[in-house]
Scaffold this motif. Structure first.
Motif, mmCIF file in Angstrom:
data_model
loop_
_atom_site.group_PDB
_atom_site.id
_atom_site.type_symbol
_atom_site.label_atom_id
_atom_site.label_comp_id
_atom_site.label_asym_id
_atom_site.label_seq_id
_atom_site.Cartn_x
_atom_site.Cartn_y
_atom_site.Cartn_z
ATOM 1 N N THR C 84 -19.536 -11.282 18.796
ATOM 2 C CA THR C 84 -19.412 -10.148 17.880
ATOM 3 C C THR C 84 -18.638 -9.004 18.530
ATOM 4 O OG1 THR C 84 -21.551 -10.751 16.964
ATOM 5 C CG2 THR C 84 -20.718 -8.566 16.410
ATOM 6 N N VAL C 85 -17.642 -8.504 17.818
ATOM 7 C CA VAL C 85 -16.911 -7.304 18.256
ATOM 8 C C VAL C 85 -16.784 -6.385 17.048
ATOM 9 C CG1 VAL C 85 -15.530 -7.981 20.253
ATOM 10 C CG2 VAL C 85 -14.821 -8.729 17.994
ATOM 11 N N GLY C 86 -17.389 -5.230 17.160
ATOM 12 C CA GLY C 86 -17.373 -4.310 16.029
ATOM 13 C C GLY C 86 -17.957 -4.995 14.803
ATOM 14 N N ASP C 87 -17.232 -4.946 13.703
ATOM 15 C CA ASP C 87 -17.729 -5.541 12.465
ATOM 16 C C ASP C 87 -17.420 -7.025 12.368
ATOM 17 O OD1 ASP C 87 -18.497 -3.044 11.768
ATOM 18 O OD2 ASP C 87 -16.753 -2.626 10.489
ATOM 19 N N VAL C 88 -16.696 -7.544 13.348
ATOM 20 C CA VAL C 88 -16.210 -8.921 13.250
ATOM 21 C C VAL C 88 -17.078 -9.844 14.089
ATOM 22 C CG1 VAL C 88 -14.221 -10.412 13.579
ATOM 23 C CG2 VAL C 88 -13.869 -8.003 13.012
ATOM 24 N N ALA C 89 -17.417 -10.990 13.509
ATOM 25 C CA ALA C 89 -18.137 -12.012 14.267
ATOM 26 C C ALA C 89 -17.309 -13.280 14.268
ATOM 27 C CB ALA C 89 -19.507 -12.254 13.647
ATOM 28 N N ILE C 90 -17.208 -13.896 15.427
ATOM 29 C CA ILE C 90 -16.409 -15.111 15.565
ATOM 30 C C ILE C 90 -17.356 -16.278 15.761
ATOM 31 C CG2 ILE C 90 -14.663 -16.256 16.990
ATOM 32 C CD1 ILE C 90 -14.079 -13.103 17.779
ATOM 33 N N GLY C 91 -17.225 -17.279 14.915
ATOM 34 C CA GLY C 91 -18.087 -18.447 15.026
ATOM 35 C C GLY C 91 -19.327 -18.349 14.149
ATOM 36 N N ASN C 92 -19.308 -17.420 13.208
ATOM 37 C CA ASN C 92 -20.510 -17.224 12.372
ATOM 38 C C ASN C 92 -20.386 -17.853 10.994
ATOM 39 O OD1 ASN C 92 -18.603 -15.605 11.200
ATOM 40 N ND2 ASN C 92 -20.053 -13.975 10.674
ATOM 41 N N GLY C 93 -19.423 -18.768 10.855
ATOM 42 C CA GLY C 93 -19.290 -19.399 9.549
ATOM 43 C C GLY C 93 -18.217 -18.772 8.672
ATOM 44 N N ARG C 94 -17.513 -17.784 9.210
ATOM 45 C CA ARG C 94 -16.369 -17.224 8.488
ATOM 46 C C ARG C 94 -15.127 -17.443 9.331
ATOM 47 N NH1 ARG C 94 -18.401 -13.463 4.516
ATOM 48 N NH2 ARG C 94 -16.260 -12.752 4.238
ATOM 49 N N LEU C 95 -13.969 -17.462 8.682
ATOM 50 C CA LEU C 95 -12.721 -17.683 9.401
ATOM 51 C C LEU C 95 -12.229 -16.366 9.997
ATOM 52 C CD1 LEU C 95 -10.517 -19.899 9.904
ATOM 53 C CD2 LEU C 95 -9.346 -18.959 7.909
ATOM 54 N N THR C 96 -11.905 -16.385 11.283
ATOM 55 C CA THR C 96 -11.423 -15.167 11.945
ATOM 56 C C THR C 96 -9.918 -15.245 12.153
ATOM 57 O OG1 THR C 96 -13.520 -15.022 13.132
ATOM 58 C CG2 THR C 96 -11.687 -13.698 13.966
ATOM 59 N N LEU C 97 -9.205 -14.220 11.677
ATOM 60 C CA LEU C 97 -7.749 -14.195 11.823
ATOM 61 C C LEU C 97 -7.348 -13.068 12.772
ATOM 62 C CD1 LEU C 97 -6.787 -14.748 8.072
ATOM 63 C CD2 LEU C 97 -6.805 -16.430 9.928
ATOM 64 N N MET C 98 -6.661 -13.467 13.842
ATOM 65 C CA MET C 98 -6.132 -12.501 14.810
ATOM 66 C C MET C 98 -4.624 -12.532 14.654
ATOM 67 S SD MET C 98 -8.331 -13.769 18.113
ATOM 68 C CE MET C 98 -10.133 -13.908 18.036
ATOM 69 N N ALA C 99 -4.004 -11.369 14.559
ATOM 70 C CA ALA C 99 -2.556 -11.359 14.363
ATOM 71 C C ALA C 99 -1.961 -10.104 14.951
ATOM 72 C CB ALA C 99 -2.229 -11.459 12.875
ATOM 73 N N GLY C 100 -0.669 -10.197 15.226
ATOM 74 C CA GLY C 100 0.047 -9.058 15.795
ATOM 75 C C GLY C 100 1.260 -9.570 16.553
ATOM 76 N N PRO C 101 1.979 -8.664 17.186
ATOM 77 C CA PRO C 101 3.202 -9.068 17.882
ATOM 78 C C PRO C 101 2.889 -9.731 19.216
ATOM 79 C CG PRO C 101 2.809 -6.755 18.242
ATOM 80 C CD PRO C 101 1.744 -7.212 17.275
ATOM 81 N N CYS C 102 3.855 -10.472 19.721
ATOM 82 C CA CYS C 102 3.719 -11.017 21.072
ATOM 83 C C CYS C 102 3.520 -9.854 22.046
ATOM 84 C CB CYS C 102 4.975 -11.817 21.428
ATOM 85 S SG CYS C 102 4.919 -12.509 23.090
ATOM 86 N N ALA C 103 4.474 -8.936 22.061
ATOM 87 C CA ALA C 103 4.400 -7.800 22.984
ATOM 88 C C ALA C 103 4.386 -6.487 22.204
ATOM 89 C CB ALA C 103 5.603 -7.804 23.924
ATOM 90 N N ILE C 104 3.620 -5.547 22.717
ATOM 91 C CA ILE C 104 3.664 -4.182 22.195
ATOM 92 C C ILE C 104 4.970 -3.553 22.674
ATOM 93 C CG2 ILE C 104 2.570 -1.898 22.277
ATOM 94 C CD1 ILE C 104 0.931 -4.027 20.766
ATOM 95 N N GLU C 105 5.744 -3.004 21.726
ATOM 96 C CA GLU C 105 7.046 -2.436 22.083
ATOM 97 C C GLU C 105 7.098 -0.928 21.865
ATOM 98 O OE1 GLU C 105 9.774 -4.772 19.762
ATOM 99 O OE2 GLU C 105 8.900 -6.650 20.485
ATOM 100 N N SER C 106 6.332 -0.458 20.901
ATOM 101 C CA SER C 106 6.298 0.985 20.629
ATOM 102 C C SER C 106 5.138 1.239 19.674
ATOM 103 C CB SER C 106 7.599 1.450 19.961
ATOM 104 O OG SER C 106 7.656 0.960 18.622
ATOM 105 N N GLU C 107 4.725 2.497 19.554
ATOM 106 C CA GLU C 107 3.631 2.795 18.637
ATOM 107 C C GLU C 107 4.045 2.491 17.208
ATOM 108 O OE1 GLU C 107 1.350 6.367 19.366
ATOM 109 O OE2 GLU C 107 0.945 6.588 17.227
ATOM 110 N N LEU C 108 5.264 2.823 16.877
ATOM 111 C CA LEU C 108 5.738 2.574 15.520
ATOM 112 C C LEU C 108 5.710 1.082 15.208
ATOM 113 C CD1 LEU C 108 6.966 3.594 12.896
ATOM 114 C CD2 LEU C 108 9.236 3.384 13.952
ATOM 115 N N GLN C 109 6.227 0.289 16.161
ATOM 116 C CA GLN C 109 6.231 -1.166 15.963
ATOM 117 C C GLN C 109 4.810 -1.675 15.780
ATOM 118 O OE1 GLN C 109 5.097 -3.197 18.913
ATOM 119 N NE2 GLN C 109 6.199 -5.152 18.666
ATOM 120 N N ALA C 110 3.910 -1.250 16.656
ATOM 121 C CA ALA C 110 2.540 -1.780 16.629
ATOM 122 C C ALA C 110 1.835 -1.377 15.341
ATOM 123 C CB ALA C 110 1.761 -1.278 17.847
#
Lengths: 340, 340, 340, 340
Positions: C84-110
């Motif tokens: 469990t992290v914050g409101d998200v639980a991994i492995g609790n019977g719901r599908l967890t989606l993690m997404a984002g860029p390979c590398a952080i390049e700038s605040e605007l990009q992120a």
């Protein structure tokens, strides 16, 4: 092909490569770069043999650029090939399920399994009459007797049948009985058999070799098409890797790659990929979700008494569950991927 | 075979496995451990199929214990098999060198190369008349014409000849000309061909499949011995791995393992292993140093004009150097490893 | 462990092995078979080293029987671990989606990417601040500046963040910012890092090594649990094989095997498995269909300007389509596999 | 890099790719062919990221042409690097033998083995003080105590010592004791460790990763050279493949390839490659015959009591035999390969 020269290649060495290209009837196109020269080989038809250039003074490497296959390529035929047998069409936008025992053992066994898999939703009956076995001491199949039983299954259930041919000598025999002729993993590059299959009027079910690249697999199919038989179904069944928790490693990414490169339909065999019963249903779901046109699954009503590959055969009730699951997934793909 | 039960297996589940073993005609031997029970399967002959037990309630895994092969095993025949063709013996304590072009292209080509490799020290002439090619558009060999040229080479030079057979249909033909019949990598598990080879009166040169384990390779040889032909020579020629700097990865450790497990002689083909000319001599040295009974090497006097595999063919003068080097290494092994 | 004796082993050799087993504090259990003797080694705890027996006269082979891991095993903890992290639980019977860029390049990009992936349905934001790169000349990540940007993304979007730690020196720093700490493929057996992760109070996201067996991967997780941190998420991201049409070969069968062997949740990373954008959505569907607890996907709004791995990054609109498809598949699994 | 366009690419698509290349500061060079267009990317320095082009409309594939490494390349430094420690030079035309136990267990053990291997002909003493172990429950090495014992061995025998460093935290410590610092297989792409090694004043012994290509391995060495440390020794120790008769598959062809591509010396570790005592001597012969600059061999006077890797450790008398054999083979290479 691109020929990459050493940084230290002399003008004479470059000139020599250019003239060899010309002697072979190709057009050379030197590309001077910042650090080294590369020479493009423009050609009329067919792949250029790297052998002509590797080892010539000043040559560092050769880089193939175009694919070696032609007839199986989607660049040659943009629209999907649909293979039709009886009432069943493979690659026509519906999911095709092939199921049955690894080996035909008796008419009772075959009919029992066939009726169960048909009731669950299978379209095509699979079964082995001639069995390629690693050991000469293992059960080698019932031979023609097995083929007759399969024909009887077709007669009783109405399902077309698919079975493996192992050699030229028995090709006519198998061809006489089967609706679809399977060429197995170990024969994927049995070129004599591929040529015979090219002269057949029956569809060919071509399994990928244990260590075959997609290029090699499509080239094996090219042999069949080049021989005149355009009805080829490809079957991914796992490749050999260092992984030891499954019998082979199912290469799911082969499906989108083959579908992009070729117009031929592609089926997945989760039974041989996993090699263990408890992997078959999950792998089947993955196979359909990744975009395969169908599945080939081993089912046996008494797997602990099966004469071969019982450990990977599903119980009929598991196959019922499998069909239900993959049908639901397939419907999502039909409805939901238009935006991809 | 050993059947490993789950930690949580119940006495009833254990009893059930015991009774299945008995039903199959084997003797069960339960081995209670600290954490879980394992059950040994004692047997009369032949391997036990894991399929019988995987998937039965309470069974976690099965573990094969004994090797599946019999006739090729050194446990069956402790002394080395020596294969004799004409004046040449393979596996008799001398190094055997087989050399020649990938494909026979003309009598002049064959004789030119044959005389050069003989002068350098080769004992057997190799050449392809029927060529397995990945592409249907590539040169497929000269067929019987090529065999006649090889026979002419034998007549002129006195060297026995080895050439590949690709299928049953041409087996009689190849057998009529060849002194040693090669079964290629892609046909290692062409069981029909193996059975035909078992009925031949000529020695068989059996190449290892691209992704074959040693067990599978020895089982392929077992097919031939079981058919009645005890004259089999094994050939390691590289396996397929992730490595991309050579065409295949030469598995040198196969040599000590095969020599320990089997009485059959083992040859290494460095040309197909490396796939590039500049790797052939180093790999040849490694092959002899690791303990191979001989080498099969591709040599061409004009490799840039060769009709197949020119990139890996040595120039005749390189083959001279190779022979000199490997002979020196082989002499060390003869003299120096008695203390190992 | 089982010690398999040679057929020709003498009673003295067998007795010698028995006494070595006893000296080591284990209990020997000889199992006389039809052809040869095997000796079971019964033990109190921990694996037995094959080294103790291989090479002893009369010993042919050793066969490991039990798994080497303990704390990660489902035999130790039958119920699933939920992270469990914050409101998200991994492995609790719901599908967890993690997404984002390979590398952080700038605040605007992120922030741009984060808001798009959140709107599409992502639960956790991924991004690299410290980047392991094959080349010393490639962009190595923004470092702490990147972590600060990720914290800002969390603040703005409410999504927990996952990012990679590359070494002990920066572990405290990464731990201070991240909600989940990633240990990358190349560090799966960086045992110093694993031990440090075992002392962390944050969940660890442990990627499988390029050539790691499941046993080795679970043993790496065992290091972390043994150190006191039970919050481990496993991530399959493709293994290295001979296959060259995708960057790695996604090993989908790892999912059912891991779920059977271990109680830890397992996520699939289709972006690094395929390495090409056009494989990511099909592989994602396969990943969810095979039973993964979630996905980690690379998304970039301008992939052709990305500073690393742009070729495998989805466009945001593709990620929208992906989420829709995998959600539909996941619902089927929730409803439909009860009969399996 | 070469960008291969689809056959059906439009002039606008080609123009678009050309302008992207220009925007990135490279020079585009279109190469119209018979069937399709390819576009060369000429550049000033460093590799071009395929990510920039894959997925752009009309682009079929990208083909890297030049190698990514610079400082380790023989194109940058044509003459061999010779690494000198004390009286020993590696890569100077003499064979270097490193030998000793897997792990240091006690001063008596270390000195006993050291004196035996020195007497047999070893030049450098190897031993592990910090041990990377798959299992957290296995012996992890003696740590600094082990380093002190190794220093004592150097004092007594005069042999330089090589030992593994596992992390940054203990780098200073290991550096203070060792003459050569080993970076192990599992850390080949631990980039933080590589950067630290680049700042070291001691030679680095860099083992190849289990699934590393030669490009990746040389790039790992590039990290060290780029950091300022030019004293790097490469070590091939087997790669992971499907092969199961040896622990890893020794990739002998890596030696001629590395020697051609790079100026760094290359050593072979036959002990970890084979993983079984009976393969070590044959593999050592192959290693020297293929052209390695030396060997690293595990030797233990009581291998059945060793605390790690005893199964692959030679008895001292076997090491005597090994030295005799490989010295004889090495002399042949010195004398006999001038004509290659």
């Amino acid at each position: 092909m691109l020929i990459v020269m050493e940084k230290t290649a002399t003008p004479e060495q470059i000139e020599n490569v250019v003239s060899i290209i010309e002697q072979k009837g190709y057009t050379p196109r030197p590309i001077p770069g910042g650090e080294r020269v590369a020479i493009g080989v423009l050609r009329n038809k067919g792949p250029v043999d790297a052998a002509l250039f590797l080892g010539i003074p000043g040559v560092k490497d050769t880089v193939p650029i175009t694919r070696p296959y032609k007839l199986v390529s989607r660049e040659t035929q943009p629209e999907d090939t649909i293979v039709t047998v009886g009432d069943v069409a493979i690659g026509n936008g519906r999911l095709t399920l092939m199921a049955g025992p690894c080996a035909i053992e008796s008419e009772l066994q075959a009919l029992t399994i066939a009726e169960k898999v048909k009731a669950a939703g299978a379209h095509i009956f699979r079964g082995g009459a001639f069995k390629p076995r690693t050991s000469p001491y293992a059960f080698q199949g019932m031979g023609e007797e097995g083929l007759k039983i399969m024909a009887r299954v077709r007669e009783v259930t109405g399902m077309p049948i698919v079975t493996e041919v192992m050699d030229d000598q028995t090709f006519d025999l198998v061809e006489a009985y089967a609706d679809i002729i399977q060429i197995g993993t170990r024969n994927m590059q049995n070129f004599s058999l591929l040529k015979r299959a090219g002269r057949s009027r029956k569809p060919i079910f071509l399994k990928r070799g244990l260590a075959a690249t997609i290029d090699e697999w499509l080239m094996a199919a090219e042999y069949i098409l080049e021989g005149g038989n355009t009805q080829v179904i490809l079957c991914e069944r796992g490749v050999r890797t260092f992984v030891n928790h499954s019998r082979n490693t199912l290469d799911v990414s082969a499906v989108p790659v083959v579908r992009k490169e070729s117009h031929l339909p592609i089926i997945i065999d989760p039974s041989h990929a996993g090699g263990r019963r408890d992997q078959v249903i999950p792998l089947s779901r993955a196979a359909v979700a990744v975009g395969a046109h169908g599945l080939m699954v081993e089912v046996h009503h008494e797997p602990d008494k099966a004469m071969s590959d019982g450990a990977q055969s599903l119980y009929p009730e598991q196959f019922v569950s499998l069909c239900r699951q993959v049908d639901a997934i397939f419907r999502i793909l039909q409805n939901g991927t238009d935006a991809i």
